[in-house]
Every structure is written in structure tokens, then in C-alpha cells.
Scaffold this active site. Sequence first.
Site, PDB file in Angstrom:
ATOM      1  N   ASP A   5       1.617  -4.958   2.609  1.00  0.00           N
ATOM      2  CA  ASP A   5       0.211  -4.986   2.203  1.00  0.00           C
ATOM      3  C   ASP A   5      -0.136  -3.640   1.572  1.00  0.00           C
ATOM      4  O   ASP A   5      -0.355  -2.646   2.267  1.00  0.00           O
ATOM      5  CB  ASP A   5      -0.691  -5.264   3.410  1.00  0.00           C
ATOM      6  CG  ASP A   5      -2.163  -5.380   2.999  1.00  0.00           C
ATOM      7  OD1 ASP A   5      -2.464  -5.139   1.807  1.00  0.00           O
ATOM      8  OD2 ASP A   5      -2.997  -5.700   3.860  1.00  0.00           O
ATOM      9  N   HIS A  45      -4.985  -3.837   0.914  1.00  0.00           N
ATOM     10  CA  HIS A  45      -6.032  -3.456   1.867  1.00  0.00           C
ATOM     11  C   HIS A  45      -5.768  -2.045   2.384  1.00  0.00           C
ATOM     12  O   HIS A  45      -4.765  -1.438   2.036  1.00  0.00           O
ATOM     13  CB  HIS A  45      -6.078  -4.488   3.001  1.00  0.00           C
ATOM     14  CG  HIS A  45      -6.275  -5.879   2.486  1.00  0.00           C
ATOM     15  ND1 HIS A  45      -5.230  -6.716   2.196  1.00  0.00           N
ATOM     16  CD2 HIS A  45      -7.397  -6.530   2.139  1.00  0.00           C
ATOM     17  CE1 HIS A  45      -5.700  -7.856   1.706  1.00  0.00           C
ATOM     18  NE2 HIS A  45      -7.023  -7.774   1.650  1.00  0.00           N
ATOM     19  N   SER A  61     -11.378 -10.133   0.335  1.00  0.00           N
ATOM     20  CA  SER A  61     -10.966  -9.513   1.595  1.00  0.00           C
ATOM     21  C   SER A  61     -11.059  -7.986   1.555  1.00  0.00           C
ATOM     22  O   SER A  61     -11.044  -7.341   2.602  1.00  0.00           O
ATOM     23  CB  SER A  61      -9.543  -9.947   1.945  1.00  0.00           C
ATOM     24  OG  SER A  61      -8.674  -9.659   0.869  1.00  0.00           O
TER      25      SER A  61
END
Length: 397
Positions: free
Chosen positions: A363, A366, A118
Site C-alpha cells: 500500500d 494511503h 479512501s
Amino acid sequence: MILRSKFLFPWILFGAVIYYIFSRSSFSLPPRQEDFKQRFIGCDLSNGTWVRDNGSNHGYTNQTCKSLPESKNCGKYGKNGDYVRWRWQPARCELPRFNAKEFLEISRGKRMAFVGDSVARNQADSLVCLLAEMEIPKAFHKDPEDKFPIWHFESHNFTLMVMWTKFLVQGTERLINGSNSGVYDLHLDKIDQEWTKKLPFINHIVISSGHWFFGKIYLYEGGQLIGCIYCSEKIVRNNDPAFGLRKAFRKALQFLNKAEVFDQDNLIFLRTFSPAHFENGTWNGGGYCNRTRPFDEAEINLAGTYWEIRNAQVEEINKIKIASSRNAKRRFELLDITKAMMMRPDAHPDTNWNNQWMKGYSDCVHWCMPGAVDMWNDMLLTLLKKYLLEIGSGKAE
Ligand SMILES: *[C@@H]1O[C@H](CO)[C@@H](O)[C@H](O)[C@H]1NC(C)=O
Ligand SMILES: *[C@@H]1O[C@H](CO)[C@@H](O)[C@H](O)[C@H]1NC(C)=O
Ligand SMILES: *[C@@H]1O[C@H](CO)[C@@H](O)[C@H](O)[C@H]1NC(C)=O
Ligand SMILES: *[C@@H]1O[C@H](CO)[C@@H](O)[C@H](O)[C@H]1NC(C)=O
Ligand SMILES: *[C@@H]1O[C@H](CO)[C@@H](O)[C@H](O)[C@H]1NC(C)=O
Ligand SMILES: *[C@@H]1O[C@H](CO)[C@@H](O)[C@H](O)[C@H]1NC(C)=O
Ligand SMILES: *[C@@H]1O[C@H](CO)[C@@H](O)[C@H](O)[C@H]1NC(C)=O
């Protein structure tokens, strides 16, 4: 796009060099361009600092880029906007900002793939947003999990795609009583065919991997258990993530070097490890990343696992460069972002949004968009141009 005048001059010169290469069949550059080329090629883009740039503009916003993923739209969820006001400054040269027109010109008729997890997708999403200034591509999201999206830029017949793989090599998750366990069996000598079977006719590849190696993983070679990452058992040798990751990259690079699936010039980038920044806890143990300014060089740890992984990747790419040196049509390059991104604990989504992506956790893996991740594509474009200059002047290493 706001460019300072000190950037403009090399840009114009550079445009002239590119134009020259495309418009002539003879490649001996005039002395001044030759000088610029040397200066540019000698520069290490990976070593530098983040400098304040209040006028900075990445060419897109969450308003102009309609495809910006909800989970990266940090502005919308109230993150302090300071994280976009920094520019990566390599120690010995300038890194020009992304130029959508130039990128599409260079990519005319080509196919490019981001291979990885990702975080690879994060870079592809950034690229689509950066290019949206010139063209909104046709997007194809055919598989239900959206792990193999394709974008087509009709004006330049440029195709961009993502090929999802957790490990590059074959990994299977163990089922315990019928449910996923988070424990993997990884065959370091078997390539993951989910991505390699989609390879034919790809010109430019950016491969990467990383975060999936930070879990409990049994490692195999030739079908034999050779080690295990994060195991408590004493029956096999315990290894760290860098051990498994190095071998997975070695296998993937060897595969790409031998593969007969390409029909023309290929440029293969290894995008180095993208660090996470959980503090005061692990990703599922209350860790977070709410810093509001970049680290400077003295604040990052170049003795830890992240840097060890990056160094393993550098060693593996150097080995494959030697092994592939006779193949003029295939080149391997490093897209080395690790150090720059280690300095950006402020550039992750953290908890500034409320969708289901990380199921309520922070998160810190990312990267917000627009933001620091766009620099990877600044670097990608610059390296693509460097490659064209080198093959153009017949001086490929
Ligand atoms: C950028 O803006 C910040 C806060 O608005 C200010 O403190 C700083 O001096 C500015 N930096 C530059 C280089 O203009
Ligand atoms: C974009 O980000 C700004 C903050 O930078 C926010 O106020 C706005 O709601 C966001 N817009 C969209 C469409 O996401
Ligand atoms: C990075 O740049 C600094 C400043 O020019 C220099 O002192 C240092 O040696 C460089 N590091 C590497 C690894 O090249
Ligand atoms: C577009 O590019 C592909 C390769 O990516 C090529 O096979 C095809 O012929 C091109 N189409 C046109 C119309 O140029
Ligand atoms: C699997 O299920 C059986 C029966 O329900 C149970 O006894 C066993 O502890 C479970 N194993 C694991 C690893 O959860
Ligand atoms: C983590 O905790 C330490 C000690 O309580 C504190 O000094 C530090 O600022 C915290 N980190 C962050 C990002 O808040
Ligand atoms: C980050 O979060 C911690 C824990 O909630 C808090 O103590 C700290 O003040 C926050 N730091 C910033 C810069 O907001």
C-alpha cells in the site's frame, strides 16, 4: 503535545485574536494583531520542507486512538518508526500543530464532511484520532461497507462525516460476463448524487479525488463519448487522468457553488491530489515503497502527472473563487498538500502489515497513522482559523 517555545508565542497571540473576534462585535484589530494576521495570511503553507523533529508528537498513538484503522497501524506491523519524526516547515512561516480543543471550539454546532475516496477517509480517521485527545465521539457506521460513517462529538455538538465517492461525478463500472471489469463509464457533466443528496446542512466540506482516475475510463459529456483514459482503441481521443479529473472537479465545484442546500456560511476546501509512491513496479506489479526518509525538493518530479493534476485543481478552484465572489456566505479554499506529500515516500504502510486491505500488495497510496497525513489536519485547522479571521474582520475577498 510538545510545543517548542518559538511556536508558543504565535499560538498565544493567535488565541487572543480568536478570543477577540468571538468576544466583540467590533472587528477592527489592534495594530499588533493586525500585523500578525497579515503575516499569517500571506504565508503559503504548501511550499516548504520536512525537517527532523525528534520530539515530535502528533497528540495520539496507536495506543491512545482506539479507532485507528488496522490498515494504517504501521507501528503494529513493524514499520520503522522514523517516519513520524518529521515536521512540515513552510518556507515563510510556521504551521502550528493541531490543537484538538481549538478545533472543537471552532467547530461548535457545525457539521463537516470529507467527500472522496479512501484517502479522504484516511484524513477523517486522522482527524478523529487527533480529536480523541479531547473527546471520543459517538460513531455511527450504518452502511455495511462503511462508506458513510458519522461521528458525533457531543461536548461541542460537532458532527463529522465521510461521503464516499470515487469520481465526484457519475461513474459506473462495466460488467463483463457478470463480473466487475475495472473499466468505467464516467459522465463528466453529471454529479454523483450518492454524496450530494447527503449534503444539506453541512458547513465545512473537504472534497478530494484522484486515484480512481488512473484506470481505463470512457469519458462522456452530454451522453457523447468524448475521450478515454488509458485506452488502446484508436476510435476515441485518448486523454490522461488530469483531463478527466479536472472536469470532474469543475463539475463538483460548480455544483457546490450553485447548490441551494446550505442554510448558513459554508467553507469548501479542495484537498489537492495525494500522490502514491510505487517504485520498481505498479501497484499490482510488484511495486513497493520502502524508503526510510523524506525526499527533498530536488528529488521530486514537478513535471509529471501528479503535479499536472494538482495544477489543474488550483486552476479550477481559482475559477470558482471568481465565480462565487459575490456570495459572501460561501467560500472556496485550497488545502494544498501535494508537494509536501510528494516528499514523503517513507510514510505509506507499504507491506508492513498483513490484513486483506490491498490483498497482499504494497500500500503506497494511503498513509500511516500517526504520521505525515496528520499534517493535513494541522493545515485544515489553520485554514479554518484564517477563514474566521477574514470574515471576522470583514475583509473577505
Ligand atoms: C534525531 O535523531 C536522530 C537519530 O536518533 C539523530 O541522528 C539526529 O541528529 C537527531 N536530530 C535532531 C535535530 O535532534
Ligand atoms: C503500536 O505501535 C508499536 C510500535 O510503534 C507496537 O509495538 C505496538 O504493538 C502497537 N500497539 C498497538 C495496540 O497497535
Ligand atoms: C518555495 O519556497 C522557496 C524558498 O523560500 C522559494 O525559493 C520558492 O520560490 C518557493 N516556491 C513557490 C512556488 O512559491
Ligand atoms: C446541534 O447542531 C445542529 C446542527 O449541526 C443543530 O441543528 C442542533 O440544534 C444542535 N443541537 C443542540 C442541542 O444545540
Ligand atoms: C464471456 O463469456 C463467453 C462465454 O463463456 C466467452 O466466450 C467470452 O470470451 C467472455 N467474454 C469476456 C470478455 O471474457
Ligand atoms: C528500485 O530499483 C532501482 C534499480 O534496481 C534501485 O536503485 C532503487 O533503489 C529501487 N527502489 C527502491 C525503493 O528500492
Ligand atoms: C527496499 O526493498 C528492495 C527490494 O526488496 C531492497 O532491495 C531494498 O534494499 C529495500 N530498501 C530499504 C531501504 O530497505
